[in-house]
Motif scaffolding. Structure first.
Motif, PDB file in Angstrom:
ATOM      1  N   ALA A 235       0.910   3.967  -3.129  1.00  0.00           N
ATOM      2  CA  ALA A 235       0.364   5.307  -2.911  1.00  0.00           C
ATOM      3  C   ALA A 235       1.421   6.405  -2.996  1.00  0.00           C
ATOM      4  CB  ALA A 235      -0.311   5.367  -1.538  1.00  0.00           C
ATOM      5  N   SER A 236       2.680   6.067  -2.764  1.00  0.00           N
ATOM      6  CA  SER A 236       3.717   7.096  -2.670  1.00  0.00           C
ATOM      7  C   SER A 236       4.209   7.532  -4.042  1.00  0.00           C
ATOM      8  CB  SER A 236       4.898   6.568  -1.851  1.00  0.00           C
ATOM      9  OG  SER A 236       5.918   7.535  -1.816  1.00  0.00           O
ATOM     10  N   THR A 237       4.278   8.839  -4.221  1.00  0.00           N
ATOM     11  CA  THR A 237       4.847   9.405  -5.453  1.00  0.00           C
ATOM     12  C   THR A 237       6.161  10.129  -5.166  1.00  0.00           C
ATOM     13  OG1 THR A 237       3.559  11.429  -5.146  1.00  0.00           O
ATOM     14  CG2 THR A 237       2.579   9.692  -6.525  1.00  0.00           C
TER      15      THR A 237
ATOM     16  N   LYS B 132       0.614   2.632   9.121  1.00  0.00           N
ATOM     17  CA  LYS B 132      -0.271   1.719   8.394  1.00  0.00           C
ATOM     18  C   LYS B 132      -0.398   0.384   9.130  1.00  0.00           C
ATOM     19  CE  LYS B 132       0.472   3.459   3.682  1.00  0.00           C
ATOM     20  NZ  LYS B 132      -0.943   3.767   3.372  1.00  0.00           N
TER      21      LYS B 132
ATOM     22  N   ASP C 252       0.832  -1.207   0.000  1.00  0.00           N
ATOM     23  CA  ASP C 252       0.000   0.000   0.000  1.00  0.00           C
ATOM     24  C   ASP C 252       0.867   1.257   0.000  1.00  0.00           C
ATOM     25  OD1 ASP C 252      -2.177  -1.636   0.089  1.00  0.00           O
ATOM     26  OD2 ASP C 252      -2.589  -1.357   2.234  1.00  0.00           O
TER      27      ASP C 252
END
Length: 576
Positions: free
Chosen positions: A376-378, A569, A372
């Motif tokens: 999700a990380s850019t 998380k 996840d």
């Protein structure tokens, strides 16, 4: 010839399968230097900085799985070998350390380059030896031969490690002009038969009886060199017995498959009731140190009823404060025996299956959180770049991990069973940042295998003299994570909260790797956008005749936030 017994040392080393010697420049060590350089079957390399030379010898010995000799001159030169020797001692790496010295009567008499070299390395060598100061007498010739044989035999006997041989020399140190050919006499070689530890019937009966008594059995593996036979035996054992196998990336057990490789992530966030369910009744351990502090804290608090440590020789650490049995055999032999034991086909057997399922569920929890996070990380992050590299490592390559955050990033990511041919190395005997570059260089010099080093900026610049020599490193690749300081001190709760953190703990610095790459003739690949990563990684993984450094310059805040997001998380998943 005056130094014939010293010249014969090279022949003894050759006869006892030593093929590689690292030489540090100096005059007092000239008899040893000439002995090795003029031997027709020994590879010699010269490295000017003893601090790096020691770790290069360490890397060579690890890669070759054979002892390597290192020679240096007298005085502080010998002291500079100490960090590598300490690492070799705690990582069980065989090194033959030969230090030249002044004659005893000239020590502390204001003679050049003299210090107290007797037992210089203390308890960090297996034994200290001193050669006679005179070489003509037959007893001295006999003693030198015996000492060299004894030292090499001890170095390779289990547990393997470094030995120190101090050699005092009088002048003249060089042979007469025109004496160019050294004659090696018919030297005596003393061989020692290796000790093979076989389990007694009494121990086998104890193991068999106690094995039936426990249904929460857990295996934990510490750092160890790659061992194909152990991977094979563990894979077969776990097909029959539902026993969770917990390990770090430096355990070199990723080839087993379906293991628990991310315990550090979930044990750091799991609530007490989950940890209580994960408590083992019987803990079986082998290998050396663990990366995961959370795993160590868990096993110290939730102690097992019984703890067996498997180790064929040498002192055993009681890391978790629960040790009950030291079983003197190899992990491979022990697991082979466990495989022969029956699986309980009843309610007790089902309990063990349930226990394995608990650990597997926690492993999946950590893997989902990682998936996840990366989906999700850019952001351009150190953890993300380490994941990219570890995903595309070529088969048969060596992965070297510097200490502090580098080894922890790799442990967060892990390697899969399909990457069984990737071998992992890290200086975790002492866990220092010194020598990470040099150890990787030693491996690179040993063979044509691809060698990848993941390192932070402090470790990288600290050991820059690893590259100060004349030998090509075309099979070396370095991923430099440059956050301009010690990120780990920005993550640890203690130092990060102090006003002195930046200057005295994180130690901010402004260097980049570009100038150093120009100095040593390395290719420099700078990662500054996510769009560049694909093409840069392709270039980085192409072996075209030169060493390469891929550098990511980033700030500690971004990298810290990503680690905190990952932990959050996992923590939140327990509240759903």
């Amino acid at each position: 010839m005056l130094y014939q017994p010293i010249y014969d040392i090279a022949e003894i080393c050759y006869r006892k399968s030593i093929r590689d010697v690292i030489l540090c420049p100096g005059s007092r060590c000239a008899p040893l230097t000439l002995a090795f350089t003029r031997h027709p079957h020994i590879r010699t390399r010269t490295v000017s900085d003893e601090r790096s030379a020691g770790f290069i010898a360490l890397g060579l010995a690890q890669a070759l799985q054979a002892p390597v000799a290192i020679v240096c001159t007298s005085g502080t030169a010998a002291y500079n070998l100490a960090p590598a020797i300490a690492e070799a001692f705690f990582s069980n790496t065989p090194l033959i350390v030969l230090t030249a010295d002044r004659p005893a009567e000239w020590i502390a008499q204001h003679d050049g380059q003299t210090i107290y070299q007797r037992e210089l390395y203390g308890r960090h060598v297996k034994h200290y030896y001193e050669l006679p100061q005179e070489y003509e007498h037959p007893d001295s010739v006999w003693a030198i031969n015996r000492i060299i044989n004894d030292a090499i035999n001890l170095s390779i006997a289990g547990p393997q490690g470094p030995v120190h041989i101090n050699a005092p020399f009088r002048e003249p140190l060089y042979p007469p002009k025109g004496e160019d050919v050294f004659q090696y006499s018919d030297v005596r070689v003393i061989d020692a038969t290796p000790h093979d530890v076989v389990l007694s019937n009494e121990v086998l009966t104890m193991v068999s009886d106690e094995w039936k008594s426990y249904h929460n059995v857990l295996i934990v593996a510490g750092q160890q060199p790659p061992q194909n036979d152990l991977v094979t035996s563990l894979s077969r054992f776990r097909q029959k017995h539902p026993v969770p196998l917990v390990h770090d990336v430096i355990s070199n057990l990723h080839g087993v498959g379906d293991t628990v490789a991310h315990s550090d992530l979930f044990l750091g966030q799991a609530p007490p009731n989950v940890k209580e369910m994960l408590r083992p009744d019987l803990l079986i351990t082998f290998g050396n140190s663990l990366i995961s502090k959370n795993l160590k804290l868990f096993l110290r608090k939730y102690r097992p009823q019984r703890h067996w440590h498997i180790q064929d020789c040498g002192p055993v650490a009681d890391t978790f404060g629960s040790l009950t049995n030291i079983i003197r055999t190899t992990p491979h032999q022990f697991i082979q025996f466990l495989e022969t034991l029956d699986v309980a086909d009843n309610f007790e057997g089902q309990k063990q299956k349930n226990y394995q399922s608990l650990w597997e569920a926690e492993e999946r929890r950590a893997l989902r959180a990682l998936e996840d996070l990366f989906a999700a990380s850019t952001d351009l992050s150190e953890l993300g770049l380490v994941k990219k590299l570890m995903t595309y490592l070529p088969a048969g390559s060596n992965l070297h991990l510097a200490n502090s955050m580098s080894v922890r990033y790799a442990n967060f990511v892990g390697l899969g069973a399909s990457q069984s041919e990737v071998r992992v190395f890290s200086n975790r005997g002492t866990s220092g940042i010194d020598g990470s570059n040099s150890t990787a260089v030693g491996h690179a010099l040993a063979s044509d295998k691809p060698n990848f080093l993941v390192t932070g900026d402090l470790a990288f610049f600290y050991d820059r003299n690893a590259f100060w020599h004349n030998y090509p490193l075309q099979n070396l690749r370095i991923l430099l994570l440059n956050n301009h300081g010690g990120l780990i001190f920005d993550i640890l709760d203690g130092p990060s909260s102090t006003p002195e953190a930046d200057e005295y703990f994180i130690t901010r610095q402004k260097l980049s790797g570009k100038k150093m790459c120009e100095e040593f003739g390395f290719d420099h690949l700078k990662v500054d956008t996510t769009k560049k990563i694909k093409n840069l990684m392709k270039d980085f993984l192409t072996f075209d005749g030169t060493a390469k450094v891929m550098e990511l310059e980033s700030d500690t805040k971004t990298n810290r936030r990503i680690i905190e997001d990952l932990r959050e998380k996992i923590k939140n998943s327990y509240e759903l």
